[in-house]
Design a protein around this motif. Structure first.
Motif, PDB file in Angstrom:
ATOM      1  N   ALA B  64       0.852  -1.185   0.000  1.00 28.27           N
ATOM      2  CA  ALA B  64       0.000   0.000   0.000  1.00 28.27           C
ATOM      3  C   ALA B  64       0.887   1.233   0.000  1.00 28.27           C
ATOM      4  N   ASP B  65       0.878   1.962  -1.106  1.00 32.85           N
ATOM      5  CA  ASP B  65       1.717   3.149  -1.237  1.00 32.85           C
ATOM      6  C   ASP B  65       0.851   4.371  -0.971  1.00 32.85           C
ATOM      7  N   ASP B  83      -8.376  -3.826   7.161  1.00 31.41           N
ATOM      8  CA  ASP B  83      -9.151  -3.791   5.924  1.00 31.41           C
ATOM      9  C   ASP B  83      -8.687  -4.897   4.962  1.00 31.41           C
ATOM     10  N   LEU B  84      -7.367  -5.033   4.831  1.00 36.56           N
ATOM     11  CA  LEU B  84      -6.820  -6.067   3.943  1.00 36.56           C
ATOM     12  C   LEU B  84      -7.131  -7.466   4.490  1.00 36.56           C
ATOM     13  N   ALA B  85      -7.007  -7.620   5.817  1.00 33.75           N
ATOM     14  CA  ALA B  85      -7.195  -8.946   6.418  1.00 33.75           C
ATOM     15  C   ALA B  85      -8.647  -9.397   6.337  1.00 33.75           C
ATOM     16  N   LYS B  86      -9.576  -8.450   6.435  1.00 39.09           N
ATOM     17  CA  LYS B  86     -10.990  -8.828   6.360  1.00 39.09           C
ATOM     18  C   LYS B  86     -11.301  -9.410   4.990  1.00 39.09           C
ATOM     19  N   ALA B  87     -10.610  -8.919   3.975  1.00 36.33           N
ATOM     20  CA  ALA B  87     -10.861  -9.406   2.616  1.00 36.33           C
ATOM     21  C   ALA B  87     -10.213 -10.773   2.372  1.00 36.33           C
ATOM     22  N   ALA B 110      -8.135  -5.762  18.433  1.00 37.55           N
ATOM     23  CA  ALA B 110      -9.475  -5.266  18.775  1.00 37.55           C
ATOM     24  C   ALA B 110     -10.302  -5.047  17.507  1.00 37.55           C
ATOM     25  N   LYS B 111      -9.660  -4.493  16.483  1.00 36.48           N
ATOM     26  CA  LYS B 111     -10.363  -4.240  15.220  1.00 36.48           C
ATOM     27  C   LYS B 111     -10.827  -5.531  14.555  1.00 36.48           C
ATOM     28  N   PRO B 177      -5.877   0.017   0.780  1.00 31.21           N
ATOM     29  CA  PRO B 177      -6.825  -0.206   1.880  1.00 31.21           C
ATOM     30  C   PRO B 177      -7.414   1.109   2.395  1.00 31.21           C
ATOM     31  N   ALA B 178      -8.590   0.996   2.995  1.00 31.75           N
ATOM     32  CA  ALA B 178      -9.226   2.166   3.623  1.00 31.75           C
ATOM     33  C   ALA B 178      -8.482   2.494   4.909  1.00 31.75           C
ATOM     34  N   LEU B 179      -8.220   3.782   5.149  1.00 34.87           N
ATOM     35  CA  LEU B 179      -7.447   4.167   6.329  1.00 34.87           C
ATOM     36  C   LEU B 179      -8.287   4.758   7.457  1.00 34.87           C
TER      37      LEU B 179
END
Lengths: 256, 319
Positions: B64-65, B83-87, B110-111, B177-179
């Motif tokens: 992610a740049d 975000d990446l891990a959920k996908a 926690a997320k 990813p969404a930040l």
């Protein structure tokens, strides 16, 4: 400005830790329980900010009834109120579950700042601060040695490997304290007398609508790996000792 | 099996050593699970460096740049990785128990509604599951930890896991990813005096205790450390006496260190200190008291006056 300090009660660092018969927990019969030393920095900082800015300092602890003593210590130092989430099974529980429980207890107190120690000296995890911040939807500032509170914001110093970061966050925020932040005061005798009359509210997990079931568990505890017996370096003079040590480090240990 | 992830740690556009330790350790775990390593790189201008992670066993890099990720922030990193891990639903996410990693682990767990084991010193695969070992009570006891959720978040103690070059190459995939909101800003970086190596990253530590008698005497330890390419540490009593800064403190209420060589000078060996340095690879004790507890932990014991032995040792090393 209202400040909450989350404290944990831990074995005094002098304690020789022994593994209990179940092989999963520590033997607690010979333990002197104290407030986690890093949490003391949090209590002290909260009291200093309160002196400058006003407001209340509320200490929150979770664990068995004995945690009351550490909460009273914080009250004796000068905190105004205490909340204990009393549950015998919370000591040694998954830090993420503990963070969720603390969040449920802290949220209704609407703090501007939540302090806690950067880690507890028992499980050495340091997970609760950042997790608590996530559950409370607050920014977190971890392992800090300086705190300056501004209008709606806070600036801290955070030492990391080889440098110190200056970070600024909006309030409310969760801040974890590192040694060097301040020199915690001792509770005075009048402070101890006053603490006995300060409000201490006891809640249960049922009151919070939560349980302590975590996603991480300790399957077993083992003694630390044994080290091979050491070797005494021989020599009559300091020069001989130094020469023989240097030889051992070069040729036997091969570390220099 | 969605694989084992590693979060690369970078500072100023270069990967830190712990990143290679983490990729190497993750490779072993992934082999045991019959899966592959994916490295997650967050930053800016790191595309070329990212492919290099293949050398240590990463099959793939998610890169992610973003200027917002160039400098670490807890919220930015936790949001991006979550975000990446959920996908992709990885089995485990491994990274260093550095200052950054220790800060990230709790927020990320926690997320992702999982849990984390931090500062681990051994990983194994048993029956298709990752068996985690981590010291607790500053090393007075070791815990075998199981995380019964995915992804298992695991951080590794620096300088414990070997860096292994496997010579592969990694395919780099760019991701965005969404930040979310990043409410903490880094406003300044204060450099440590003289570019001192942090104790947790030092390969050699020369440490002084009450036996040093006064602050000025630490100069002989500085001289030895400088000759060895190491750094100077201190016991709690030396710090409490005001002889050294608290960032130099080794022990249960200071830093837990794992250098290749730890030289304890004039340190009696209180239980809290032994806990903090007991997993050093080689320990030397220099103390004139033959009954000092530090000698029982040492690989090489020198019963002698540190004010004579330390300068003599510095001279020997120079030879």
């Amino acid at each position: 400005m209202n400040i909450v300090v989350c404290i944990k009660q831990v074995p005094d660092t002098e304690t020789q830790i022994k593994i209990a018969g179940d092989g999963k927990t520590i033997a607690t019969d010979d333990i002197k329980w104290v407030m986690n030393p890093y949490d003391e920095f949090g209590v002290e900082e909260a009291l200093r900010i309160q002196k400058a800015k006003g407001g209340e300092v509320i200490v929150v602890g979770a664990g068995p009834k004995r945690v009351t003593e550490s909460l009273r210590t914080a009250l004796a130092m000068g905190a105004d109120k205490a909340v204990l989430i009393e549950d015998d099974g919370l000591y040694g529980a998954d830090p993420l579950a503990v963070a969720k429980i603390l969040a449920a207890a802290v949220k209704p107190l609407s703090p501007d700042i939540v302090f806690l120690g950067m880690r507890a000296v028992d499980d050495d995890a340091g997970l609760v601060g950042p997790a608590l911040a996530e559950f409370l939807d607050m920014p977190n500032l971890s392992v800090v040695t300086k705190v300056e509170v501004g209008e709606g914001s806070v600036t801290v110093q955070r030492p990391v490997e080889g440098q110190t970061l200056v970070l600024e966050a909006s309030l409310p925020a969760v801040i974890s304290a590192q040694k060097g932040l301040n020199e915690p005061r001792y509770a005075s005798l009048p402070g101890i007398m006053k603490a006995k009359k300060k409000p201490l509210e006891v809640k249960t997990l049922a009151d919070l609508g939560l349980d302590k079931a975590g996603k991480a568990e300790i399957a077993a505890l083992t003694p630390p790996p044994a080290r091979a017996a050491g070797k005494t370096i021989s020599g009559e003079t300091a020069q001989e000792l130094a020469a023989n040590l240097a030889k051992a480090l070069r040729e036997e240990a091969k570390v220099i | 099996m969605a694989g084992v992830w590693v979060i690369a740690e970078q500072r100023d556009g270069a990967f830190r050593k712990i990143t290679f330790e983490a990729v190497s350790a993750a490779k072993k775990v992934a082999d045991g699970l019959g899966t592959e390593v994916t490295a997650v790189v967050l930053g800016s201008g790191l595309e070329a460096a990212s492919a290099d992670l293949g050398k240590y066993g990463a099959a793939k890099v998610l890169y992610a740049d973003s200027p917002e990720l160039a400098v670490y922030s807890t919220e930015g990193y936790a949001a991006a990785v979550a975000d990446l891990a959920k996908a992709s639903a990885p089995d485990a996410i491994i990274f260093g128990a550095s200052m950054q990693g220790k800060d990230l682990a709790g927020r990320l767990a926690a997320k992702l509604d999982t849990s984390a084991a931090v500062d681990c010193t051994a990983l194994a695969v048993e029956g298709g599951k990752i068996a985690i070992t981590r010291p607790i009570y500053a090393g007075k006891v070791y815990a075998q930890v199981a995380i019964n959720a995915a992804p298992q978040i695991i951080t590794l103690r620096p300088n414990v896991f070997d860096i292994v070059e496997t010579g592969g190459s990694a395919a780099v995939e760019k991701v965005s990813p969404a930040l979310g909101a990043i409410r903490v800003k880094q406003v300044e970086v204060l450099a440590e005096e003289g570019g001192k190596i942090d104790l947790t990253e030092a390969m050699i530590i020369v440490s002084g205790g009450r036996g040093m008698k006064e602050a000025a005497n630490f100069s002989i330890l500085e001289a030895l450390a400088s000759q060895l390419g190491g750094t100077v540490g201190a016991s709690r009593s030396a710090v409490d006496a005001g002889w050294r800064h608290h960032t130099d403190q080794v022990g249960q209420t200071g830093k837990v260190v794992t250098p290749n060589l730890y030289i304890a000078c004039g340190i009696s060996g209180a239980i809290q200190h032994l806990a903090g340095m007991g997993s050093s690879k080689v320990i030397v004790s220099i103390n004139k008291d033959p009954d000092a507890p530090i000698h029982t932990k040492a690989d090489f014991c020198v019963v002698g006056d540190l004010f004579e032995v330390v300068p003599a040792l510095t001279d020997e090393i120079k030879k």
